[in-house]
Design a protein around this motif. Structure first.
Motif, PDB file in Angstrom:
ATOM      1  N   PHE A  75     -11.608 107.985  20.461  1.00 43.05           N
ATOM      2  CA  PHE A  75     -11.358 107.493  21.814  1.00 43.05           C
ATOM      3  C   PHE A  75     -11.977 106.129  22.031  1.00 43.05           C
ATOM      4  CE2 PHE A  75     -10.461 111.892  22.112  1.00 43.05           C
ATOM      5  CZ  PHE A  75      -9.418 111.953  22.997  1.00 43.05           C
ATOM      6  N   GLN A  76     -11.612 105.544  23.141  1.00 38.11           N
ATOM      7  CA  GLN A  76     -12.061 104.189  23.413  1.00 38.11           C
ATOM      8  C   GLN A  76     -13.575 104.116  23.599  1.00 38.11           C
ATOM      9  OE1 GLN A  76      -9.671 102.388  26.387  1.00 38.11           O
ATOM     10  NE2 GLN A  76     -10.867 100.522  26.471  1.00 38.11           N
ATOM     11  N   ALA A  77     -14.106 104.938  24.499  1.00 38.46           N
ATOM     12  CA  ALA A  77     -15.552 104.976  24.679  1.00 38.46           C
ATOM     13  C   ALA A  77     -16.131 105.852  23.581  1.00 38.46           C
ATOM     14  CB  ALA A  77     -15.883 105.558  26.042  1.00 38.46           C
ATOM     15  N   GLY A 139     -22.420  99.416  18.512  1.00 38.57           N
ATOM     16  CA  GLY A 139     -21.552  99.287  17.338  1.00 38.57           C
ATOM     17  C   GLY A 139     -21.730 100.458  16.380  1.00 38.57           C
ATOM     18  N   GLN A 140     -22.982 100.840  16.196  1.00 41.69           N
ATOM     19  CA  GLN A 140     -23.262 101.966  15.286  1.00 41.69           C
ATOM     20  C   GLN A 140     -22.632 103.257  15.779  1.00 41.69           C
ATOM     21  OE1 GLN A 140     -27.563 101.505  15.411  1.00 41.69           O
ATOM     22  NE2 GLN A 140     -27.565 100.938  13.246  1.00 41.69           N
ATOM     23  N   LYS A 141     -22.645 103.419  17.102  1.00 40.28           N
ATOM     24  CA  LYS A 141     -22.017 104.624  17.666  1.00 40.28           C
ATOM     25  C   LYS A 141     -20.536 104.638  17.330  1.00 40.28           C
ATOM     26  CE  LYS A 141     -25.112 105.411  21.549  1.00 40.28           C
ATOM     27  NZ  LYS A 141     -25.336 105.270  22.982  1.00 40.28           N
ATOM     28  N   GLN A 142     -19.900 103.470  17.458  1.00 36.17           N
ATOM     29  CA  GLN A 142     -18.475 103.395  17.142  1.00 36.17           C
ATOM     30  C   GLN A 142     -18.231 103.732  15.680  1.00 36.17           C
ATOM     31  OE1 GLN A 142     -16.246 103.059  19.376  1.00 36.17           O
ATOM     32  NE2 GLN A 142     -16.659 101.467  20.872  1.00 36.17           N
ATOM     33  N   TRP A 143     -19.102 103.221  14.808  1.00 37.48           N
ATOM     34  CA  TRP A 143     -18.919 103.506  13.383  1.00 37.48           C
ATOM     35  C   TRP A 143     -19.113 104.981  13.111  1.00 37.48           C
ATOM     36  CZ3 TRP A 143     -22.559  98.857  12.244  1.00 37.48           C
ATOM     37  CH2 TRP A 143     -21.835  97.667  12.435  1.00 37.48           C
ATOM     38  N   LEU A 144     -20.126 105.534  13.773  1.00 37.48           N
ATOM     39  CA  LEU A 144     -20.365 106.964  13.573  1.00 37.48           C
ATOM     40  C   LEU A 144     -19.119 107.750  13.985  1.00 37.48           C
ATOM     41  CD1 LEU A 144     -22.007 109.473  12.987  1.00 37.48           C
ATOM     42  CD2 LEU A 144     -23.026 109.305  15.252  1.00 37.48           C
ATOM     43  N   GLU A 145     -18.525 107.342  15.090  1.00 35.87           N
ATOM     44  CA  GLU A 145     -17.362 108.105  15.526  1.00 35.87           C
ATOM     45  C   GLU A 145     -16.187 107.922  14.564  1.00 35.87           C
ATOM     46  OE1 GLU A 145     -16.188 107.688  19.576  1.00 35.87           O
ATOM     47  OE2 GLU A 145     -14.750 109.328  19.389  1.00 35.87           O
ATOM     48  N   ILE A 146     -16.028 106.716  14.053  1.00 29.97           N
ATOM     49  CA  ILE A 146     -14.997 106.517  13.037  1.00 29.97           C
ATOM     50  C   ILE A 146     -15.305 107.410  11.837  1.00 29.97           C
ATOM     51  CG2 ILE A 146     -13.969 104.854  11.432  1.00 29.97           C
ATOM     52  CD1 ILE A 146     -14.382 102.703  13.561  1.00 29.97           C
ATOM     53  N   GLY A 147     -16.583 107.436  11.468  1.00 33.34           N
ATOM     54  CA  GLY A 147     -17.000 108.308  10.360  1.00 33.34           C
ATOM     55  C   GLY A 147     -16.653 109.752  10.635  1.00 33.34           C
ATOM     56  N   MET A 148     -16.888 110.194  11.873  1.00 30.66           N
ATOM     57  CA  MET A 148     -16.591 111.592  12.228  1.00 30.66           C
ATOM     58  C   MET A 148     -15.101 111.869  12.119  1.00 30.66           C
ATOM     59  SD  MET A 148     -19.146 111.924  15.461  1.00 30.66           S
ATOM     60  CE  MET A 148     -18.630 113.535  16.036  1.00 30.66           C
ATOM     61  N   ALA A 164     -13.941  97.180  20.916  1.00 29.58           N
ATOM     62  CA  ALA A 164     -14.307  96.765  22.271  1.00 29.58           C
ATOM     63  C   ALA A 164     -15.826  96.711  22.403  1.00 29.58           C
ATOM     64  CB  ALA A 164     -13.726  97.738  23.282  1.00 29.58           C
ATOM     65  N   GLY A 165     -16.314  95.614  22.916  1.00 25.62           N
ATOM     66  CA  GLY A 165     -17.744  95.475  23.172  1.00 25.62           C
ATOM     67  C   GLY A 165     -18.588  95.178  21.953  1.00 25.62           C
ATOM     68  N   MET A 166     -17.936  94.844  20.830  1.00 19.88           N
ATOM     69  CA  MET A 166     -18.714  94.582  19.619  1.00 19.88           C
ATOM     70  C   MET A 166     -18.986  93.093  19.438  1.00 19.88           C
ATOM     71  SD  MET A 166     -17.361  96.973  16.578  1.00 19.88           S
ATOM     72  CE  MET A 166     -17.705  98.726  16.527  1.00 19.88           C
ATOM     73  N   THR A 169     -20.082  89.876  14.165  1.00 18.99           N
ATOM     74  CA  THR A 169     -20.357  90.481  12.853  1.00 18.99           C
ATOM     75  C   THR A 169     -19.951  91.947  12.830  1.00 18.99           C
ATOM     76  OG1 THR A 169     -22.620  90.535  13.652  1.00 18.99           O
ATOM     77  CG2 THR A 169     -22.154  89.070  11.803  1.00 18.99           C
ATOM     78  N   GLU A 170     -20.192  92.623  13.952  1.00 19.09           N
ATOM     79  CA  GLU A 170     -19.815  94.043  14.012  1.00 19.09           C
ATOM     80  C   GLU A 170     -18.307  94.206  13.886  1.00 19.09           C
ATOM     81  OE1 GLU A 170     -23.233  96.203  16.749  1.00 19.09           O
ATOM     82  OE2 GLU A 170     -21.649  95.084  17.744  1.00 19.09           O
ATOM     83  N   ARG A 171     -17.562  93.259  14.494  1.00 21.19           N
ATOM     84  CA  ARG A 171     -16.103  93.314  14.405  1.00 21.19           C
ATOM     85  C   ARG A 171     -15.644  93.209  12.960  1.00 21.19           C
ATOM     86  NH1 ARG A 171     -13.426  90.587  19.462  1.00 21.19           N
ATOM     87  NH2 ARG A 171     -14.852  91.435  20.989  1.00 21.19           N
ATOM     88  N   THR A 172     -16.218  92.251  12.258  1.00 21.29           N
ATOM     89  CA  THR A 172     -15.815  92.047  10.877  1.00 21.29           C
ATOM     90  C   THR A 172     -16.096  93.313  10.051  1.00 21.29           C
ATOM     91  OG1 THR A 172     -16.599  89.819  11.230  1.00 21.29           O
ATOM     92  CG2 THR A 172     -15.943  90.388   8.994  1.00 21.29           C
TER      93      THR A 172
END
Lengths: 237, 369
Positions: A75-77, A139-148, A164-166, A169-172
Motif C-alpha cells: 500500500f501507499q502508506a 524509507g526503511q519502512k517502505q523497504w521492509l514492506e516491499i520485503g514482506m 513517495a516521501g523518499m 538516494t533512497e529513491r535510487t
C-alpha cells in the motif's frame, strides 16, 4: 494476465507480462489505485473479467485467497507491524501455510532462515533485524514492506507509490530493489514521479479518467499526442 | 548486594515467577481459611484476566462480555453442586415454581465429570458461534464491544427471567459436597485452592507458549493491521474466533473454580459491572503481557477487599481514583512500570560490565517477560 473491461474503471483492458517492471501513470483520479484495488480484491469489479494466468478468476476470491494465488500488494502508506521486529515482520509475511493450525506449529527450517537472511540482505535491513519496525526510518519502512511482499514469493507484485516521501538516494535504492525483484516476477507500479518512471520502467501505461490512453516504453508514450495533450504535455517537457 | 538482588529480580523473571508460584502453593500454611478462600477467588479472576489479555491485549478484540462465559462455567458447576446437595430431590426453587421433575437441561449436570466438561465446552461453543458470525461479517472494533456488552444483558435477563430453571435473582447456592467431599471443610477448600493455583500456572504457561511462537506474532499483526494481514494471506476472522473461543473457555474454567470456593453464583456476579471490571484488571496490569493481568486481577481485588474492610463507605471512590490514576499516568499498566525498571537495570549492567557502549544494544526489544 488479463484484466478485460471493468465498468468501475470504464472499459480498461490491459495485460501485465512476467519479468517486467510495468508502471501505471496518469493524473489524479485516473483510476490507478482503483485498478490495484480491484486486482488484489480490496474492491469488487462490477463487470468484466479478471483472470490471473488464465486459470484463476480473481473476481470471486477474498483478499487472502488472492494472495495465495500469487498476487501481493504494497500500500501507499507503509503498513508494517511496528510492534514486531523487522525479522518477525518478514517471518509472518513469508510464504507458508497461513491456516490457524499450521501457524500454531510453525517453526523456521533452514530454508526459511536462509530466505529470511537473504531478504534482510536484499532490503538492507540486516543490522536492524532485531529492532522494532516502528523505530525504522520512513524509507526503511517502505523497504521492509516491499520485503514482506516479496517474502510471499508472488508472481505479480502491486506497488502503490513506493517512493513517495523518499530522499534522492533512497529513491535510487528503491529503484534498484524493484529491478532486482522483477527478475522473477511481474511488478505493477503506480507512480507519479516521472524521473523515476523514466529510469526504471520497462512498460508504461497511461491512464486517464478510468481509461487506458497509451501503452509502451516511456519514449513511445511520451510521443503519443493524446498523452501529451491530457497529461504529459502539461507536466513533462 | 542490593544491586545484585535488583538485577536478579528484574532480569530473571522466570525465577521470580517460580518463586511466586511456590509461594502461592505454600500459602495454605500461612493464611487463615478466610484469607485463603479470598486468595483462591482472586486467582480464578486471574485466569479470566489471562484469557482476556489474549483477546484484547494480543488480538485487539475488546470484549465487555466475559462475565457471560465466566457465568456459564460457574452455572454448570453450580447446577451439579445443587443437584448433589439435594440428593436426588428437586432443588427448592424448582419445587416452588411447581415443577414435577428435573428439566431436560439439568439432567447432564447430575454427573460431575460431565458438568466439568460442559463448564468449559459450553462457554467455548457460545463464543465460537458468536465470534464466527460477527468476525466473519467483519463486525469489528467498537461494534463488537457493544455487541458483547449487549449479550451480557441478554444472558442475565434470561437467567433472572427463567426462575424455575436457574434460581432467578438469588442464583444457585447452599452446596454441600463435591465428588462426595464436603465443600465447606477446610481440607477440601485447600485442595480446591491448590488446584486453582496449578490451573493458573498451566493456563499461564500455555498462553505464554502460544504468544511467544509465531501465532503470537500473527495475533499482534491482526491487532495492529487486520487488513494488512489479509493482504499477507491470513484470514483474521479465524484467528479472532479462535482466541475468543479460548478466552471464553478459560473464563468458564475460572467460573467453575470460583463457584467451588465462593459457594454461590447469581446473575449480578456475572453482569455488566463484573464484565467491565474484568477488562479493568487487564488494563491496570498491562495489556499484552500475560503476567500483568494476573497482577492486575490480584491487585484490584485485594485493594477493593482491603478498602471495603477499612472504609466500607467510600471504598468505591478509592477504586475509581485508582483507575483514573492508572489510565492517566500508566497507560501501559503496572507492567509498563516494571519494564521501565528492567530497562534501567539493564543499562546499569551494561555500564558496569561493559565499558564499550557500541558492543551491546541496550534497552531495545523488551516485551512481556
Amino acid at each position: 494476465m488479463e484484466f478485460s473491461g471493468f465498468k468501475a474503471i470504464n472499459q480498461l483492458d490491459f495485460q501485465v507480462r512476467p519479468n517486467t517492471v510495468h508502471f501505471v501513470i496518469g493524473p489524479n483520479g485516473a483510476g490507478k489505485t482503483t485498478l490495484l484495488d480491484v486486482v488484489c480484491g480490496k474492491s469488487q469489479a462490477s463487470e468484466g473479467e479478471l483472470t490471473f494466468r488464465e486459470t484463476y478468476n480473481l473476481k470471486k476470491m477474498t483478499e487472502n485467497q488472492i494472495v495465495h494465488r500469487g498476487i501481493s500488494r504494497k500500500f501507499q502508506a507503509p503498513s508494517i507491524f511496528e510492534q514486531l521486529t523487522v525479522y518477525e515482520n518478514l517471518e509472518i509475511a513469508m510464504k507458508q501455510k497461513k491456516s490457524l493450525f499450521s501457524i500454531m506449529k510453525a517453526k523456521n527450517n533452514q530454508v526459511d532462515e536462509q530466505k529470511l537472511a537473504e531478504m534482510l540482505e536484499l532490503i538492507g535491513l540486516n543490522e536492524e533485524k532485531d529492532n522494532h519496525a516502528g523505530s525504522l526510518a520512513h524509507g526503511q519502512k517502505q523497504w521492509l514492506e516491499i520485503g514482506m511482499v516479496i517474502m510471499q514469493d508472488p508472481d505479480l507484485v502491486l506497488l502503490d507509490e513506493p517512493i513517495a516521501g523518499m530522499s534522492k538516494t533512497e529513491r535510487t535504492r528503491t529503484g534498484e530493489l524493484i529491478k532486482q525483484i522483477a527478475k522473477d516476477r511481474a511488478v505493477l507500479i503506480v507512480e507519479h514521479d516521472m524521473e523515476f518512471v523514466k529510469e526504471f520502467a520497462d512498460v508504461v501505461s497511461v491512464m486517464h479518467e478510468g481509461q487506458l490512453l497509451a501503452e509502451g516504453s516511456m519514449e513511445e508514450v511520451q510521443q503519443n499526442p493524446r498523452v501529451r495533450e491530457v497529461y504529459l504535455g502539461r507536466k513533462v517537457d | 548486594m542490593q544491586k545484585a538482588i535488583y538485577r536478579t529480580v528484574f532480569q530473571n523473571r522466570k525465577l521470580v515467577l517460580c518463586i511466586l508460584f511456590l509461594a502461592l502453593l505454600l500459602a495454605p500454611l500461612f493464611l487463615s481459611d478466610f484469607r485463603l478462600n479470598l486468595l483462591g477467588k482472586f486467582l480464578t479472576f486471574a485466569i479470566v484476566a489471562i484469557g482476556l489479555d489474549l483477546l484484547w491485549g494480543y488480538t485487539g478484540v475488546l470484549s465487555l462480555g466475559h462475565g457471560i462465559f465466566f457465568g456459564l462455567g460457574a452455572y454448570c458447576m453450580a447446577m451439579y453442586l445443587t443437584l448433589e446437595a439435594r440428593g436426588g430431590r428437586l432443588p427448592d426453587f424448582m419445587a416452588w415454581s411447581g415443577m414435577q421433575e428435573l428439566p431436560l437441561i439439568w439432567i447432564p449436570f447430575q454427573y460431575p465429570i460431565v458438568a466439568i466438561i460442559l463448564g468449559i465446552l459450553i462457554p467455548a461453543a457460545v463464543a465460537f458461534l458468536l465470534g464466527y458470525l460477527t468476525f466473519r461479517n467483519r463486525i469489528n472494533g467498537v461494534y463488537f464491544t457493544i455487541l458483547s456488552q449487549a449479550m451480557v444483558l441478554v444472558v442475565t435477563t434470561l437467567l433472572i427471567g427463567q426462575q424455575n430453571l436457574t434460581g432467578g435473582t438469588s442464583g444457585l447456592t447452599n452446596f454441600k459436597t463435591f465428588f462426595g467431599f464436603s465443600v465447606n471443610s477446610s481440607s477440601t477448600q485447600t485442595v480446591i485452592y491448590l488446584v486453582t493455583v496449578v490451573m493458573l500456572a498451566l493456563v499461564f504457561i500455555g498462553c505464554r507458549k502460544m504468544v511467544k511462537g509465531r501465532l503470537g506474532k500473527v495475533l499482534i499483526g491482526v491487532r495492529d493491521g487486520e487488513n494488512r494481514m489479509r493482504f499477507l494471506g491470513y484470514n483474521p476472522s479465524i484467528y479472532k474466533t479462535f482466541v475468543y473461543t479460548i478466552s471464553a473457555a478459560l473464563a468458564g474454567l475460572a467460573g467453575m473454580l470460583f463457584v467451588l470456593q465462593v459457594g454461590i453464583i447469581s446473575p449480578t456476579m456475572i453482569g455488566i459491572i463484573p464484565s467491565i471490571e474484568m477488562v479493568l484488571w487487564v488494563a491496570l496490569g498491562g495489556r499484552a503481557t500475560l503476567i500483568g493481568p494476573v497482577i492486575g486481577a490480584l491487585f484490584v481485588n485485594a485493594a477493593s477487599t482491603g478498602f471495603s474492610e477499612s472504609y466500607p463507605d467510600i471504598w468505591t471512590y478509592f477504586l475509581g481514583a485508582l483507575f483514573v490514576i492508572v489510565v492517566i499516568f500508566l497507560p501501559k499498566g503496572l507492567m509498563g512500570v516494571i519494564n521501565k525498571f528492567q530497562e534501567r537495570s539493564k543499562q546499569i549492567n551494561v555500564t558496569n560490565v561493559n565499558k564499550d557502549p557500541n558492543s551491546v544494544k541496550v534497552g531495545k526489544n523488551i516485551s512481556g517477560i
